[in-house]
Design a protein around this motif. Structure first.
Motif, short mmCIF file in Angstrom:
data_model
loop_
_atom_site.label_atom_id
_atom_site.label_comp_id
_atom_site.label_asym_id
_atom_site.label_seq_id
_atom_site.Cartn_x
_atom_site.Cartn_y
_atom_site.Cartn_z
N GLU A 143 -12.25 13.27 -3.61
CA GLU A 143 -12.38 13.71 -2.09
C GLU A 143 -13.59 13.16 -1.44
O GLU A 143 -13.44 12.75 -0.26
CB GLU A 143 -12.49 15.32 -2.01
CG GLU A 143 -11.41 16.01 -2.54
CD GLU A 143 -11.06 16.32 -4.12
OE1 GLU A 143 -11.89 15.62 -4.88
OE2 GLU A 143 -10.13 16.83 -4.35
N GLU A 154 -13.29 10.95 1.95
CA GLU A 154 -13.78 11.44 3.37
C GLU A 154 -15.03 10.57 3.86
O GLU A 154 -15.22 10.56 5.09
CB GLU A 154 -14.53 12.89 3.23
CG GLU A 154 -13.57 13.93 2.93
CD GLU A 154 -14.20 15.14 2.18
OE1 GLU A 154 -15.31 15.37 1.95
OE2 GLU A 154 -13.41 16.16 2.22
N TYR A 209 -4.99 10.24 -4.88
CA TYR A 209 -4.97 11.80 -4.41
C TYR A 209 -3.87 12.26 -4.09
O TYR A 209 -3.53 13.36 -4.36
CB TYR A 209 -6.13 11.72 -3.20
CG TYR A 209 -6.12 13.08 -2.58
CD1 TYR A 209 -7.13 13.96 -3.06
CD2 TYR A 209 -5.32 13.46 -1.64
CE1 TYR A 209 -7.44 15.23 -2.37
CE2 TYR A 209 -5.45 14.51 -1.05
CZ TYR A 209 -6.43 15.63 -1.67
OH TYR A 209 -6.48 17.03 -0.90
N TRP A 258 2.36 16.22 6.24
CA TRP A 258 1.67 17.11 5.40
C TRP A 258 1.45 18.44 6.33
O TRP A 258 1.66 18.42 7.51
CB TRP A 258 0.01 16.75 5.84
CG TRP A 258 -0.21 15.01 5.31
CD1 TRP A 258 -0.17 14.08 5.77
CD2 TRP A 258 -0.68 14.85 3.64
NE1 TRP A 258 -0.36 12.81 5.07
CE2 TRP A 258 -0.58 13.40 3.77
CE3 TRP A 258 -0.55 15.44 2.85
CZ2 TRP A 258 -0.84 12.74 2.75
CZ3 TRP A 258 -0.89 14.93 1.68
CH2 TRP A 258 -0.86 13.33 1.55
N THR A 297 -1.95 20.88 6.90
CA THR A 297 -3.26 20.93 6.59
C THR A 297 -3.81 22.09 7.10
O THR A 297 -3.26 22.88 7.85
CB THR A 297 -3.91 19.70 7.15
OG1 THR A 297 -3.99 20.01 8.51
CG2 THR A 297 -3.29 18.44 7.05
N HIS A 333 -7.57 23.63 8.62
CA HIS A 333 -8.66 23.63 9.29
C HIS A 333 -9.55 24.60 8.61
O HIS A 333 -9.28 25.76 8.30
CB HIS A 333 -8.69 23.47 10.81
CG HIS A 333 -7.97 22.40 11.46
ND1 HIS A 333 -8.23 21.39 12.16
CD2 HIS A 333 -6.65 22.07 11.07
CE1 HIS A 333 -7.36 20.57 12.64
NE2 HIS A 333 -6.47 20.91 12.08
N LYS A 334 -10.78 24.51 8.97
CA LYS A 334 -11.85 25.30 8.58
C LYS A 334 -11.64 26.49 9.74
O LYS A 334 -11.61 26.23 11.10
CB LYS A 334 -13.40 24.91 8.74
CG LYS A 334 -13.95 24.10 7.53
CD LYS A 334 -13.81 24.66 6.26
CE LYS A 334 -13.91 23.88 5.08
NZ LYS A 334 -13.49 24.58 3.88
N LEU A 387 -7.54 13.54 4.66
CA LEU A 387 -9.14 13.53 4.02
C LEU A 387 -9.80 12.39 5.07
O LEU A 387 -11.09 12.12 5.07
CB LEU A 387 -9.24 13.64 2.92
CG LEU A 387 -8.84 14.74 2.18
CD1 LEU A 387 -9.21 14.65 0.53
CD2 LEU A 387 -9.59 15.95 2.44
N GLY A 416 -8.19 18.14 8.80
CA GLY A 416 -8.14 19.38 7.94
C GLY A 416 -7.72 18.73 6.68
O GLY A 416 -7.84 17.62 6.25
N THR A 417 -7.70 19.59 5.60
CA THR A 417 -7.45 19.46 4.29
C THR A 417 -5.86 19.71 3.91
O THR A 417 -5.31 20.75 4.33
CB THR A 417 -8.40 20.49 3.34
OG1 THR A 417 -9.76 20.40 3.75
CG2 THR A 417 -8.15 20.30 1.99
N ARG A 455 -4.54 26.82 -2.34
CA ARG A 455 -5.20 25.70 -1.68
C ARG A 455 -5.56 26.27 -0.37
O ARG A 455 -6.60 25.83 0.35
CB ARG A 455 -4.45 24.40 -1.49
CG ARG A 455 -4.37 23.64 -2.96
CD ARG A 455 -3.23 22.44 -2.74
NE ARG A 455 -3.10 22.10 -4.34
CZ ARG A 455 -3.90 21.00 -4.49
NH1 ARG A 455 -4.37 20.28 -3.64
NH2 ARG A 455 -3.72 20.59 -6.07
N ASN A 465 -9.60 26.29 1.02
CA ASN A 465 -9.91 25.36 1.84
C ASN A 465 -10.16 25.96 3.53
O ASN A 465 -10.63 25.10 4.27
CB ASN A 465 -9.14 24.25 2.01
CG ASN A 465 -9.50 23.35 0.68
OD1 ASN A 465 -10.56 22.68 0.43
ND2 ASN A 465 -8.51 23.67 -0.14
#
Ligand code: MN3
Length: 202
Positions: free
Chosen positions: A54, A58, A75, A128, A130, A132-133, A149, A157-158, A197, A201
């Motif tokens: 990761e 990143e 990954y 994907w 994903t 976000h925070k 990433l 996002g993750t 996940r 995240n």
């Protein structure tokens, strides 16, 4: 210290009839092994050696094609194996289900968006989901072995769910019928792992 090919959390034939055993075996032992070996060679003796995958992705210099393609490949496939399972599919529950409803209106609308991203990705790549925070989820897609990433791939996002739409992921069983593979994929999504996940995240 180098990256190692993961063990599948189920047998090669566990995802049949949706994904056949021969495809799974070649995909893991040839394709994913190749990305793993090439990644290890590409980072050997550099400041990336010893860092997490990761952290490598990143902070990636996107002009570093060897690490971009093989680090992404390493990954992406690690995630792909884990977010699938036998006797899976269905729908998520809990916080992830709420986030999907908030973003798309319904699970079916999310499924349509995710499938469309996978089916319309031109050439090889990934679609994907994903997070976000803060917990917002997003559907997007990336070419080749890029992933969210990495910096500036137009996908933030993750990643918590991903589908490989390279032909090697489906050609033996589905030939050119990528839409059939994408539709079948929904039967093997391990929503417990995707939710894990998400919660980790968000
Ligand atoms: Mn692949």
């Amino acid at each position: 210290m180098s990256f190692e090919l993961p063990k599948l959390p189920y047998s090669y034939d566990a995802l049949e009839p949706y994904i056949d055993a021969r495809t799974m075996e070649i995909h893991l032992t040839k394709h994913h092994q190749g990305y793993t070996n090439n990644l290890n060679n590409a980072i050997a003796g550099t400041e990336m050696e010893g860092k997490s995958i990761e952290a490598i992705l990143e902070n990636l210099d996107m002009n570093n094609k060897a690490v971009r393609n093989n680090g992404g490949g390493y990954y992406n496939h690690c995630l792909y194996w884990e977010i699938m399972a036998p006797n899976a599919g269905g729908k998520p529950t809990g916080a992830l289900a709420e986030a999907i409803n908030d973003a798309f209106g319904s699970f079916d609308a999310f499924a349509d968006a995710f499938a469309a991203a996978a089916k319309t990705r031109f050439g090889s790549g990934w679609a994907w989901l994903t997070v976000h925070k803060g917990g917002k989820v997003e559907v997007c897609s990336t070419p080749n072995q890029d992933n969210p990433l990495m910096p500036n791939v137009g996908c933030e996002g993750t990643p918590i769910l991903g589908i490989d739409v390279w032909e090697h992921a489906y050609y033996l069983n589905y030939q050119n019928r990528r839409p059939d593979y994408v539709n079948a994929f929904f039967n093997v999504i391990n929503w417990d792992e995707v939710s894990r996940r998400y919660n980790e995240n968000k």
